[in-house]
Design a protein around this motif. Structure first.
Motif, short mmCIF file in Angstrom:
data_model
loop_
_atom_site.label_atom_id
_atom_site.label_comp_id
_atom_site.label_asym_id
_atom_site.label_seq_id
_atom_site.Cartn_x
_atom_site.Cartn_y
_atom_site.Cartn_z
N GLN A 1 0.83 -1.19 0.00
CA GLN A 1 0.00 0.00 0.00
C GLN A 1 0.87 1.25 0.00
N GLN B 1 0.65 5.53 0.69
CA GLN B 1 -0.11 6.64 1.25
C GLN B 1 0.51 7.96 0.82
N VAL C 1 0.34 11.92 1.95
CA VAL C 1 -0.12 12.80 3.02
C VAL C 1 0.22 14.23 2.66
N ALA D 1 4.91 10.84 0.04
CA ALA D 1 4.47 9.48 -0.27
C ALA D 1 5.26 8.49 0.56
N SER D 2 4.56 7.46 1.04
CA SER D 2 5.21 6.41 1.82
C SER D 2 4.56 5.07 1.53
N GLY D 3 5.27 3.99 1.86
CA GLY D 3 4.72 2.67 1.65
C GLY D 3 5.58 1.84 0.72
N TYR E 1 -2.09 6.93 -7.22
CA TYR E 1 -2.55 7.23 -5.87
C TYR E 1 -2.87 8.71 -5.70
N GLY F 1 -3.86 11.83 -2.66
CA GLY F 1 -3.93 12.26 -1.29
C GLY F 1 -5.37 12.55 -0.89
N GLN F 2 -5.55 12.90 0.38
CA GLN F 2 -6.89 13.11 0.91
C GLN F 2 -7.42 14.50 0.58
#
Length: 121
Positions: free
Chosen positions: A1, A3, A5, A24-26, A110, A112-113
């Motif tokens: 996954q 993410q 942020v 970005a991370s994961g 991907y 972000g929120q």
């Protein structure tokens, strides 16, 4: 996954500046393109700016000369420096990244929120 942020949104008066960040991370091997999109009230989501891993950039006409996109590949982070902000820049800003999971393929797109940017006149 993976993410994404985002941070750095807020409220500012017209003519002011804000800087957005997106980390970005994961499960990331490398990230190809990264970008910022925005969606204003009763509007469709639109591209604001994008940057490739090599540093090539692309901007919406409405932000050219005012916004600057940059990235730190070592940190998997993309930034958006926004200057001379206008009320019409008010929107939710979303970070986007095209992620490669390995050297042998496998990609994911991907988002972000979202972070709110409000510019008052």
């Amino acid at each position: 996954q993976v993410q994404l942020v985002e941070s750095g949104g807020g409220s500012v008066q017209a003519g002011g500046s804000l800087t957005l960040s997106c980390a970005a991370s994961g499960s990331i091997f490398t990230i190809n393109a990264m970008g910022w999109y925005r969606q204003g009230p009763r509007k469709q989501r639109e591209l604001v700016a994008a940057i490739t891993r090599g540093g090539s950039t692309n901007y919406a006409d409405s932000v050219k000369g005012r916004f600057t996109i940059s990235r730190d590949n070592a940190k998997n982070t993309v930034y958006l420096q926004m200057n001379s902000l206008k009320p019409e820049d008010t929107a939710v800003y979303y970070c986007n990244a095209l992620v490669y999971f390995s050297a042998y393929g496998g990609t994911g797109d991907y988002w972000g929120q979202g972070t709110q940017v409000t510019v008052s006149s």
